[in-house]
Design a protein around this motif. Sequence first.
Motif, mmCIF file in Angstrom:
data_model
loop_
_atom_site.group_PDB
_atom_site.id
_atom_site.type_symbol
_atom_site.label_atom_id
_atom_site.label_comp_id
_atom_site.label_asym_id
_atom_site.label_seq_id
_atom_site.Cartn_x
_atom_site.Cartn_y
_atom_site.Cartn_z
ATOM 1 N N THR A 150 1.861 2.455 -18.840
ATOM 2 C CA THR A 150 2.578 1.945 -17.762
ATOM 3 C C THR A 150 1.989 2.569 -16.473
ATOM 4 O O THR A 150 2.416 3.812 -16.247
ATOM 5 C CB THR A 150 4.075 2.288 -18.135
ATOM 6 O OG1 THR A 150 4.580 1.824 -19.326
ATOM 7 C CG2 THR A 150 4.836 1.555 -17.231
ATOM 8 N N PRO A 151 1.660 1.529 -15.478
ATOM 9 C CA PRO A 151 1.104 2.251 -14.083
ATOM 10 C C PRO A 151 2.275 2.705 -13.525
ATOM 11 O O PRO A 151 3.618 2.145 -13.519
ATOM 12 C CB PRO A 151 0.615 0.940 -13.492
ATOM 13 C CG PRO A 151 0.246 0.053 -14.558
ATOM 14 C CD PRO A 151 1.367 0.295 -15.578
ATOM 15 N N PHE A 152 2.230 3.907 -12.845
ATOM 16 C CA PHE A 152 2.982 4.449 -11.951
ATOM 17 C C PHE A 152 3.680 3.414 -10.768
ATOM 18 O O PHE A 152 4.786 3.863 -10.354
ATOM 19 C CB PHE A 152 2.422 5.726 -11.226
ATOM 20 C CG PHE A 152 1.503 5.518 -10.070
ATOM 21 C CD1 PHE A 152 2.161 5.684 -8.720
ATOM 22 C CD2 PHE A 152 0.304 5.366 -10.266
ATOM 23 C CE1 PHE A 152 1.335 5.373 -7.828
ATOM 24 C CE2 PHE A 152 -0.588 5.264 -9.275
ATOM 25 C CZ PHE A 152 -0.158 5.341 -8.035
ATOM 26 N N THR A 153 2.890 2.484 -10.404
ATOM 27 C CA THR A 153 3.451 1.331 -9.529
ATOM 28 C C THR A 153 2.880 -0.022 -9.938
ATOM 29 O O THR A 153 1.852 -0.068 -10.637
ATOM 30 C CB THR A 153 3.153 1.665 -8.025
ATOM 31 O OG1 THR A 153 3.702 1.032 -7.118
ATOM 32 C CG2 THR A 153 1.310 1.387 -7.956
ATOM 33 N N ASP A 154 3.628 -0.945 -9.461
ATOM 34 C CA ASP A 154 3.098 -2.239 -9.899
ATOM 35 C C ASP A 154 1.549 -2.541 -9.446
ATOM 36 O O ASP A 154 1.462 -2.593 -7.801
ATOM 37 C CB ASP A 154 4.053 -3.303 -9.050
ATOM 38 C CG ASP A 154 3.774 -4.782 -9.379
ATOM 39 O OD1 ASP A 154 2.738 -5.153 -10.004
ATOM 40 O OD2 ASP A 154 4.615 -5.724 -8.954
ATOM 41 N N GLU A 157 0.817 -0.994 0.055
ATOM 42 C CA GLU A 157 0.062 -0.047 0.178
ATOM 43 C C GLU A 157 0.657 1.214 0.009
ATOM 44 O O GLU A 157 0.372 2.345 -0.413
ATOM 45 C CB GLU A 157 -0.885 0.019 1.516
ATOM 46 C CG GLU A 157 -1.937 1.164 1.113
ATOM 47 C CD GLU A 157 -2.917 1.000 2.198
ATOM 48 O OE1 GLU A 157 -4.305 1.033 2.159
ATOM 49 O OE2 GLU A 157 -2.437 0.995 3.293
ATOM 50 N N TRP A 158 2.171 1.258 0.456
ATOM 51 C CA TRP A 158 2.960 2.424 0.701
ATOM 52 C C TRP A 158 3.007 3.315 -0.625
ATOM 53 O O TRP A 158 2.835 4.343 -0.505
ATOM 54 C CB TRP A 158 4.192 1.802 1.279
ATOM 55 C CG TRP A 158 5.209 3.125 1.503
ATOM 56 C CD1 TRP A 158 6.464 3.107 0.940
ATOM 57 C CD2 TRP A 158 4.897 4.361 2.284
ATOM 58 N NE1 TRP A 158 7.182 4.536 1.359
ATOM 59 C CE2 TRP A 158 6.263 5.170 2.175
ATOM 60 C CE3 TRP A 158 3.959 4.703 2.810
ATOM 61 C CZ2 TRP A 158 6.355 6.283 2.927
ATOM 62 C CZ3 TRP A 158 3.781 6.120 3.447
ATOM 63 C CH2 TRP A 158 5.414 6.908 3.441
ATOM 64 N N PRO A 159 3.410 2.663 -1.720
ATOM 65 C CA PRO A 159 3.223 3.377 -2.924
ATOM 66 C C PRO A 159 2.042 4.362 -3.287
ATOM 67 O O PRO A 159 2.030 5.456 -3.600
ATOM 68 C CB PRO A 159 3.569 2.528 -4.121
ATOM 69 C CG PRO A 159 4.125 1.313 -3.518
ATOM 70 C CD PRO A 159 3.317 1.233 -2.067
ATOM 71 N N LEU A 160 0.728 3.903 -2.763
ATOM 72 C CA LEU A 160 -0.386 4.613 -2.752
ATOM 73 C C LEU A 160 -0.274 5.771 -2.028
ATOM 74 O O LEU A 160 -0.835 6.878 -2.129
ATOM 75 C CB LEU A 160 -1.610 3.779 -2.658
ATOM 76 C CG LEU A 160 -1.604 2.476 -3.761
ATOM 77 C CD1 LEU A 160 -3.015 1.502 -3.520
ATOM 78 C CD2 LEU A 160 -1.728 2.966 -5.224
ATOM 79 N N LEU A 189 -5.777 3.054 -11.722
ATOM 80 C CA LEU A 189 -6.804 2.403 -12.706
ATOM 81 C C LEU A 189 -6.781 2.754 -14.160
ATOM 82 O O LEU A 189 -6.933 2.001 -14.891
ATOM 83 C CB LEU A 189 -8.072 2.253 -12.046
ATOM 84 C CG LEU A 189 -9.530 1.579 -12.776
ATOM 85 C CD1 LEU A 189 -9.271 0.296 -12.578
ATOM 86 C CD2 LEU A 189 -10.606 2.011 -12.166
ATOM 87 N N ALA A 190 -6.857 4.000 -14.116
ATOM 88 C CA ALA A 190 -7.010 4.666 -15.323
ATOM 89 C C ALA A 190 -5.794 4.496 -16.151
ATOM 90 O O ALA A 190 -5.842 4.354 -17.590
ATOM 91 C CB ALA A 190 -7.280 6.219 -15.209
ATOM 92 N N GLU A 191 -4.626 4.502 -15.696
ATOM 93 C CA GLU A 191 -3.391 3.955 -16.466
ATOM 94 C C GLU A 191 -3.604 2.375 -17.046
ATOM 95 O O GLU A 191 -3.178 2.072 -18.062
ATOM 96 C CB GLU A 191 -2.131 4.305 -15.645
ATOM 97 C CG GLU A 191 -1.626 5.713 -15.081
ATOM 98 C CD GLU A 191 -0.895 6.034 -14.412
ATOM 99 O OE1 GLU A 191 -0.350 6.985 -14.033
ATOM 100 O OE2 GLU A 191 -0.471 4.891 -13.472
#
Length: 412
Positions: free
Chosen positions: A399-403, A113-116, A391-393
């Motif tokens: 490429t999503p900003f995080t895995d 959760e930390w990247p969020l 979600l939009a990415e």
Amino acid sequence: MAEPKADVLVLGAGMVGVSAALHLQKLGRDVILVDRNEHAGDETSYGNAGIIECASVFPLMFPRDPKLIFQYALNRSPNSYYRISELPEFLPWLLRYYLASSPARAMQSAMAEWPLIQRSLIEHEALIAEAGVRELLRRTGWLKLFRSQASLAKAVHDSERVRQYDVPSEILDREAIAAREPSLTGDFAGAVYWPTPGFIADPGALAKAYAALFVRKGGRFVVADARTLTQESGGWRVDGASAREVVVALGPWSDLVFRPLGYSIPLGVKRGYHLHLKAGGNAVLNHPVLDSDLGYLLAPMNRGIRLTTGVEFAPRDAPPRPIQVEQALPRARTLFPLGEPVDARPWMGARPCLPDMLPVIGQAPRHRGLWFDFGHQHHGLTLGPVTGRLLAEMMTGMTPFTDPRPYAVERF
């Protein structure tokens, strides 16, 4: 009049759904936002402490301390309440929650959760600026008060633990507490001040401001029942609108859509209550303040001082039982001079939770064009914009900003 069609239907106009709709719109998708209410942000997104918790490294897991578990079991903790007659209904979910809260699995959830969490305030600030509601965001941080040396010592340890993630905090003694909050009274061992989180003085108004921005930019809002969702040859339809793809962002009601489609996702709820009261005399509250040992929080909302409670474990649709408000109110009056209630009765809402305290974000494995974005637990306000971006990415092939794999529904 012809039924409106779009690229994407977003089901649910709370903070999570509105944020997803805005980010999809930013990336060029024609979006219809669907809700059973005429206005956004009238359900779960309305009732919370208003804190954008960008300092919350570790999610709220099931306690492992046998003493605490015993207190919870006997309904002697101010942080939780349940009725034993309803225990069979939610006990299986509680067991999964307990198992997911082992030290190793809790750390796994925290790091997932930390990247969020890290980007949560950044994403809010961008949308707040675009929506033109900067006055709703206050950069005050918030306070956690402790009445015993034991609870303070644990809090100090926890604050030191999160410093490795560059999250600042300050330990306050009684004099420092009084300097920050002169209107508070009580015998405090100390407090932890978290300076970086943002505070929203009207969470429901923020969701509405985001929805208004969505409409100004060409988005459409349709009042409809998400339970009418059906899959058709060209995509998905609810009564009143259709699209190629659909996002389920219904918070604690998401099961009303995913269960009929054959998905067995362990979505549970933690119910909570709040009540607004006037401040007595000339008293002023400068920050949200959690009275940690007594299990309630006071927040200086635009509507008044919002008293929020701990968790009630109960069926989502059971009648309201504001017992925790009744228990907390006299305690809160000794902390801060509260006047008359502003609300006719306490508000009740339900936090949508998965056992690992991570949301479900991503594509459904068995239905083309079906996407999930729900289960944000205690962090719906905090995480709505950042998970909307993720979600939009994913939906637009970026490429999503995080895995995104830790949030996939396949983990269940």
